[in-house]
Design an enzyme around this catalytic site. Sequence first.
Site, PDB file in Angstrom:
ATOM      1  N   ARG A  38      -0.944   2.262   0.315  1.00 21.74           N
ATOM      2  CA  ARG A  38       0.360   1.373   0.723  1.00 21.74           C
ATOM      3  C   ARG A  38       0.231   1.190   2.101  1.00 21.74           C
ATOM      4  O   ARG A  38       0.651   0.042   2.540  1.00 21.74           O
ATOM      5  CB  ARG A  38       1.457   2.331   0.473  1.00 21.74           C
ATOM      6  CG  ARG A  38       1.750   2.423  -1.041  1.00 21.74           C
ATOM      7  CD  ARG A  38       3.075   3.078  -1.523  1.00 21.74           C
ATOM      8  NE  ARG A  38       3.551   2.794  -2.924  1.00 21.74           N
ATOM      9  CZ  ARG A  38       4.251   3.660  -3.471  1.00 21.74           C
ATOM     10  NH1 ARG A  38       4.742   4.743  -2.806  1.00 21.74           N
ATOM     11  NH2 ARG A  38       4.560   3.435  -4.636  1.00 21.74           N
ATOM     12  N   GLY A  53       9.486   0.345 -10.693  1.00 27.97           N
ATOM     13  CA  GLY A  53      10.960  -0.072 -10.891  1.00 27.97           C
ATOM     14  C   GLY A  53      11.129  -1.703 -10.686  1.00 27.97           C
ATOM     15  O   GLY A  53      11.931  -2.293 -11.204  1.00 27.97           O
TER      16      GLY A  53
END
Length: 395
Positions: free
Chosen positions: A36, A375
Amino acid sequence: MKKTIRDIDWNGKRALVRCDFNVPLNDEGLITDDTRIKAALPTIQYLSEQGAKVILMSHLGRPKGEPKDEFSLAPVAVRLSDLLDMPIMFAASDDVVDEGVVDAVEKLEPGDIALLENLRFRKEEEKNDPDFSKALAGLGDVFVQEAFGTAHRAHASTAGVADYIPAVSGFLIEKEVKFLGDAVSNPERPFVAIMGGAKVSDKILVIENLLEKVDSLIIGGGMMFTFYKAMGLEIGKSILDEEHVEVAAGLIKKAEEKGVNLLLPVDTVCASEFSNDAEKKTVDREEIPADMMGMDIGPKSIELFTSAIKEAKTVVWNGPMGVFEMPSFAEGTKAVAKALAESDCVSVIGGGDSAAAVEQFGFADKVTHISTGGGASLEFLEGKTLPGIAVIQDI
Ligand code: ADP
Ligand code: MG
């Protein structure tokens, strides 16, 4: 079209960048996977090279609104500095923003980079508190949205700040919006969606939304058994979403009404128990033994699905075809990943486990786009407006 960091003249301006540095740490507080951080480097480097004063912010873990040493972003500051090969000014305040932080940011020169402490040290962050949003916004001239993983949440740092300063997207967000957005709203046809994973209940809204848009819908994974049940088939000990059998029946009907070609697996690999070493048996879907559970799609289904993928010009995939974590039941998922890799269609993968599968099988660089937000990508595919995307200015 959303404004991006390319649309701003950065020279001397302060770029307040919301990143997703929510990296896994081990017991000793060391970063175990810096994917990330690396993903955000192109945006950070671009801003710095353009002469912006770069102020980075992120959350890490769940400190639940109070400062906790084990959730400090200090290790991220060190890794960032290593990766960029330049010093990073870590503004280590438990309050995230205070006078000391404001002073430190004021001293930044064009090209310098600072990192704030974990946003979730303040309970105001997740509450989207206006005063906290304003205090954060005071550190920047322009807000850069670069955290897709939290873009479906309206927090102070993901949405609230944009009430006070203009917002643009960083390179990661630009890619997510382009590929996920275009695939769903403006796909080249035939457009095929592949849905899998454990449960129907997690994905009902995605399936409903995609049924409005796709030419074909492929269903695999654990959720196929709820569809089988709705078709009146016996599923043995396979995973079942009992309360959603009727929903599945409704989706089958909706597909018919919409003229969507619904492809359900015609065979399945069954196991005597939920284990890689279990006794296995491949059967047609009408013959699932009462004492076994379906763990993967079978070879006939693989053929059916791969030929649909070969004809597609756009494919959106969410959810593995079987229990791919166990090598004995990974073939279906692997075959789908391979078919996407070999096709020249636009292929977009959303969902944490599907992304992990594509990486694990070595096809990550052969698909068009792997979404970084679990999500958030689901909510995108559900057709929802994500608060963190909505705040970005239109061109
Ligand atoms: P994603 O993260 O890509 O959205 P999900 O979280 O919905 O996917 O589902 C992934 C999980 O589904 C995996 O852990 C996988 O083992 C499980 N799964 C797939 N097929 C089956 C099956 N037949 N029975 C039980 N679990 C399954
Ligand atoms: Mg998952």
